[in-house]
Scaffold this motif. Sequence first.
Motif, PDB file in Angstrom:
ATOM      1  N   MET A   1       0.803  -1.272   0.026  1.00  0.00           N
ATOM      2  CA  MET A   1       0.113   0.065   0.065  1.00  0.00           C
ATOM      3  C   MET A   1       0.941   1.311  -0.017  1.00  0.00           C
ATOM      4  O   MET A   1       1.887   1.403   0.736  1.00  0.00           O
ATOM      5  CB  MET A   1      -0.891   0.074   1.211  1.00  0.00           C
ATOM      6  CG  MET A   1      -1.673   1.595   1.334  1.00  0.00           C
ATOM      7  SD  MET A   1      -2.602   1.429   2.769  1.00  0.00           S
ATOM      8  CE  MET A   1      -3.705   0.495   2.732  1.00  0.00           C
ATOM      9  N   THR A   2       0.319   2.150  -0.827  1.00  0.00           N
ATOM     10  CA  THR A   2       0.972   3.560  -0.876  1.00  0.00           C
ATOM     11  C   THR A   2      -0.046   4.701  -0.099  1.00  0.00           C
ATOM     12  O   THR A   2      -1.147   4.655  -0.334  1.00  0.00           O
ATOM     13  CB  THR A   2       1.367   3.997  -2.057  1.00  0.00           C
ATOM     14  OG1 THR A   2       2.131   2.946  -2.862  1.00  0.00           O
ATOM     15  CG2 THR A   2       2.029   5.383  -2.163  1.00  0.00           C
ATOM     16  N   SER A   3       0.791   5.332   0.844  1.00  0.00           N
ATOM     17  CA  SER A   3       0.118   6.413   1.437  1.00  0.00           C
ATOM     18  C   SER A   3       0.295   7.842   1.092  1.00  0.00           C
ATOM     19  O   SER A   3       1.677   8.057   0.979  1.00  0.00           O
ATOM     20  CB  SER A   3       0.194   6.228   3.036  1.00  0.00           C
ATOM     21  OG  SER A   3      -0.691   7.027   3.736  1.00  0.00           O
ATOM     22  N   PHE A   4      -0.771   8.637   1.233  1.00  0.00           N
ATOM     23  CA  PHE A   4      -0.564   9.709   0.768  1.00  0.00           C
ATOM     24  C   PHE A   4      -1.015  10.724   2.141  1.00  0.00           C
ATOM     25  O   PHE A   4      -1.795  10.426   2.279  1.00  0.00           O
ATOM     26  CB  PHE A   4      -0.930  10.535  -0.480  1.00  0.00           C
ATOM     27  CG  PHE A   4      -0.472   9.738  -1.890  1.00  0.00           C
ATOM     28  CD1 PHE A   4       0.527  10.288  -2.363  1.00  0.00           C
ATOM     29  CD2 PHE A   4      -0.790   8.459  -2.260  1.00  0.00           C
ATOM     30  CE1 PHE A   4       1.280   9.825  -3.550  1.00  0.00           C
ATOM     31  CE2 PHE A   4      -0.276   7.957  -3.253  1.00  0.00           C
ATOM     32  CZ  PHE A   4       0.581   8.497  -3.851  1.00  0.00           C
ATOM     33  N   ALA A   5      -0.142  11.869   2.379  1.00  0.00           N
ATOM     34  CA  ALA A   5      -0.597  12.622   3.365  1.00  0.00           C
ATOM     35  C   ALA A   5      -2.009  13.341   3.576  1.00  0.00           C
ATOM     36  O   ALA A   5      -2.804  13.269   4.410  1.00  0.00           O
ATOM     37  CB  ALA A   5       0.549  13.446   3.783  1.00  0.00           C
ATOM     38  N   ASN A   6      -2.207  13.866   2.361  1.00  0.00           N
ATOM     39  CA  ASN A   6      -3.426  14.482   1.853  1.00  0.00           C
ATOM     40  C   ASN A   6      -3.613  14.811   0.514  1.00  0.00           C
ATOM     41  O   ASN A   6      -2.887  13.920  -0.312  1.00  0.00           O
ATOM     42  CB  ASN A   6      -3.360  15.949   2.397  1.00  0.00           C
ATOM     43  CG  ASN A   6      -2.252  16.650   1.929  1.00  0.00           C
ATOM     44  OD1 ASN A   6      -1.707  16.667   0.722  1.00  0.00           O
ATOM     45  ND2 ASN A   6      -1.353  17.224   3.050  1.00  0.00           N
ATOM     46  N   PRO A   7      -4.866  15.044  -0.159  1.00  0.00           N
ATOM     47  CA  PRO A   7      -4.989  15.031  -1.651  1.00  0.00           C
ATOM     48  C   PRO A   7      -3.999  15.877  -2.323  1.00  0.00           C
ATOM     49  O   PRO A   7      -3.686  15.290  -3.292  1.00  0.00           O
ATOM     50  CB  PRO A   7      -6.531  15.767  -1.800  1.00  0.00           C
ATOM     51  CG  PRO A   7      -7.203  15.526  -0.433  1.00  0.00           C
ATOM     52  CD  PRO A   7      -6.172  15.433   0.797  1.00  0.00           C
ATOM     53  N   LEU A  67     -14.957  -6.561 -12.365  1.00  0.00           N
ATOM     54  CA  LEU A  67     -14.710  -4.947 -12.222  1.00  0.00           C
ATOM     55  C   LEU A  67     -15.104  -4.563 -10.767  1.00  0.00           C
ATOM     56  O   LEU A  67     -14.132  -3.649 -10.465  1.00  0.00           O
ATOM     57  CB  LEU A  67     -15.696  -4.510 -13.178  1.00  0.00           C
ATOM     58  CG  LEU A  67     -15.573  -2.954 -13.415  1.00  0.00           C
ATOM     59  CD1 LEU A  67     -14.260  -2.127 -13.406  1.00  0.00           C
ATOM     60  CD2 LEU A  67     -16.703  -2.418 -14.359  1.00  0.00           C
ATOM     61  N   SER A  68     -16.251  -4.645 -10.256  1.00  0.00           N
ATOM     62  CA  SER A  68     -16.767  -4.308  -9.001  1.00  0.00           C
ATOM     63  C   SER A  68     -15.630  -4.604  -7.923  1.00  0.00           C
ATOM     64  O   SER A  68     -15.664  -3.527  -6.872  1.00  0.00           O
ATOM     65  CB  SER A  68     -18.002  -4.777  -8.540  1.00  0.00           C
ATOM     66  OG  SER A  68     -17.861  -6.335  -8.025  1.00  0.00           O
ATOM     67  N   LEU A  69     -14.606  -5.505  -7.936  1.00  0.00           N
ATOM     68  CA  LEU A  69     -13.838  -5.919  -7.023  1.00  0.00           C
ATOM     69  C   LEU A  69     -12.664  -4.846  -7.111  1.00  0.00           C
ATOM     70  O   LEU A  69     -12.166  -4.743  -6.102  1.00  0.00           O
ATOM     71  CB  LEU A  69     -13.160  -7.162  -7.366  1.00  0.00           C
ATOM     72  CG  LEU A  69     -13.947  -8.578  -6.826  1.00  0.00           C
ATOM     73  CD1 LEU A  69     -13.429  -9.708  -7.248  1.00  0.00           C
ATOM     74  CD2 LEU A  69     -14.436  -8.543  -5.468  1.00  0.00           C
ATOM     75  N   ALA A  70     -12.566  -3.956  -8.225  1.00  0.00           N
ATOM     76  CA  ALA A  70     -11.702  -2.732  -7.812  1.00  0.00           C
ATOM     77  C   ALA A  70     -11.905  -1.995  -6.882  1.00  0.00           C
ATOM     78  O   ALA A  70     -11.075  -1.185  -6.256  1.00  0.00           O
ATOM     79  CB  ALA A  70     -11.571  -1.972  -9.435  1.00  0.00           C
ATOM     80  N   ASN A  71     -13.339  -1.911  -6.469  1.00  0.00           N
ATOM     81  CA  ASN A  71     -13.808  -1.017  -5.334  1.00  0.00           C
ATOM     82  C   ASN A  71     -13.221  -1.614  -3.986  1.00  0.00           C
ATOM     83  O   ASN A  71     -12.923  -0.743  -2.984  1.00  0.00           O
ATOM     84  CB  ASN A  71     -15.281  -0.914  -5.512  1.00  0.00           C
ATOM     85  CG  ASN A  71     -15.595   0.078  -4.464  1.00  0.00           C
ATOM     86  OD1 ASN A  71     -15.246   1.418  -4.539  1.00  0.00           O
ATOM     87  ND2 ASN A  71     -16.468  -0.178  -3.453  1.00  0.00           N
ATOM     88  N   LEU A  72     -13.168  -2.743  -4.152  1.00  0.00           N
ATOM     89  CA  LEU A  72     -12.501  -3.486  -2.825  1.00  0.00           C
ATOM     90  C   LEU A  72     -11.042  -3.548  -2.761  1.00  0.00           C
ATOM     91  O   LEU A  72     -10.341  -3.050  -1.690  1.00  0.00           O
ATOM     92  CB  LEU A  72     -12.926  -5.122  -2.631  1.00  0.00           C
ATOM     93  CG  LEU A  72     -12.211  -5.980  -1.727  1.00  0.00           C
ATOM     94  CD1 LEU A  72     -12.924  -5.655  -0.497  1.00  0.00           C
ATOM     95  CD2 LEU A  72     -12.490  -7.298  -2.166  1.00  0.00           C
ATOM     96  N   PRO A  75      -8.820   0.720  -2.111  1.00  0.00           N
ATOM     97  CA  PRO A  75      -8.195   1.331  -0.680  1.00  0.00           C
ATOM     98  C   PRO A  75      -7.229   0.191  -0.242  1.00  0.00           C
ATOM     99  O   PRO A  75      -6.413   0.940   0.999  1.00  0.00           O
ATOM    100  CB  PRO A  75      -9.290   1.403   0.163  1.00  0.00           C
ATOM    101  CG  PRO A  75     -10.519   0.376  -0.511  1.00  0.00           C
ATOM    102  CD  PRO A  75     -10.279   0.438  -2.092  1.00  0.00           C
ATOM    103  N   GLN A  76      -7.013  -0.557  -0.491  1.00  0.00           N
ATOM    104  CA  GLN A  76      -5.871  -1.726   0.062  1.00  0.00           C
ATOM    105  C   GLN A  76      -4.524  -1.282  -0.685  1.00  0.00           C
ATOM    106  O   GLN A  76      -3.450  -1.751  -0.289  1.00  0.00           O
ATOM    107  CB  GLN A  76      -6.312  -3.126  -0.401  1.00  0.00           C
ATOM    108  CG  GLN A  76      -7.631  -3.715   0.483  1.00  0.00           C
ATOM    109  CD  GLN A  76      -7.650  -5.138   0.075  1.00  0.00           C
ATOM    110  OE1 GLN A  76      -6.648  -5.894   0.031  1.00  0.00           O
ATOM    111  NE2 GLN A  76      -8.784  -5.479   0.260  1.00  0.00           N
ATOM    112  N   VAL A  77      -4.550  -0.480  -1.762  1.00  0.00           N
ATOM    113  CA  VAL A  77      -3.224  -0.287  -2.290  1.00  0.00           C
ATOM    114  C   VAL A  77      -3.168   1.432  -2.566  1.00  0.00           C
ATOM    115  O   VAL A  77      -2.078   1.959  -2.531  1.00  0.00           O
ATOM    116  CB  VAL A  77      -3.121  -0.721  -3.844  1.00  0.00           C
ATOM    117  CG1 VAL A  77      -3.355  -2.218  -3.928  1.00  0.00           C
ATOM    118  CG2 VAL A  77      -4.211   0.213  -4.819  1.00  0.00           C
ATOM    119  N   LEU A  78      -4.042   2.209  -2.116  1.00  0.00           N
ATOM    120  CA  LEU A  78      -4.093   3.639  -2.086  1.00  0.00           C
ATOM    121  C   LEU A  78      -4.606   4.127  -0.642  1.00  0.00           C
ATOM    122  O   LEU A  78      -6.006   3.876  -0.659  1.00  0.00           O
ATOM    123  CB  LEU A  78      -4.624   4.238  -3.163  1.00  0.00           C
ATOM    124  CG  LEU A  78      -4.619   5.818  -3.373  1.00  0.00           C
ATOM    125  CD1 LEU A  78      -3.380   6.476  -3.292  1.00  0.00           C
ATOM    126  CD2 LEU A  78      -5.671   6.424  -4.556  1.00  0.00           C
TER     127      LEU A  78
END
Length: 150
Positions: A1-7, A67-72, A75-78
């Motif tokens: 996962m990659t995290s960003f501090a804010n938008p 395709l709907s699993l992209a929504n799952l 948030p696990q990667v971003l």
Amino acid sequence: MTSFANPAALLGSEGTQLGHSEWVEVTQERINQFADATGDHQWIHVDPVKAADGPFGKTVAHGYLTLSLANLFLPQVLQVESFSMGVNYGCEKVRFPAPVPVGSRLRGVGEVVSAEEVKGGVQVVVRMTIEVEGGERPACVVDTISRFFP
């Protein structure tokens, strides 16, 4: 996962590899639930007996289920740490290169395609490649569009 501090931290992140999600098994129960939710009860998805003699040798997941699993997976990667609201804005360039036989395991792999300011926030396009464990081709490739508001 990659995290960003804010938008705003997403700006300039084009090309960033976000990593991969956890594996998820595609069970017959999940396929049947999707068929019930969408009304798509085609035999290649919901009839294991008939599907055994079909082109895939067993039932396969709906493309739109995959395709709907992209929504799952997204948030696990971003992860964006500090924001007031995030919305799914849409998708672009959806493709289904390979079927997903029942019992397969899938995961999402993400890459930032673009990030730009929009009124009040940041829009990010993440290319989600949904892999089939042991498969030669992905099950789905989609450019997801999300908006994050500070």
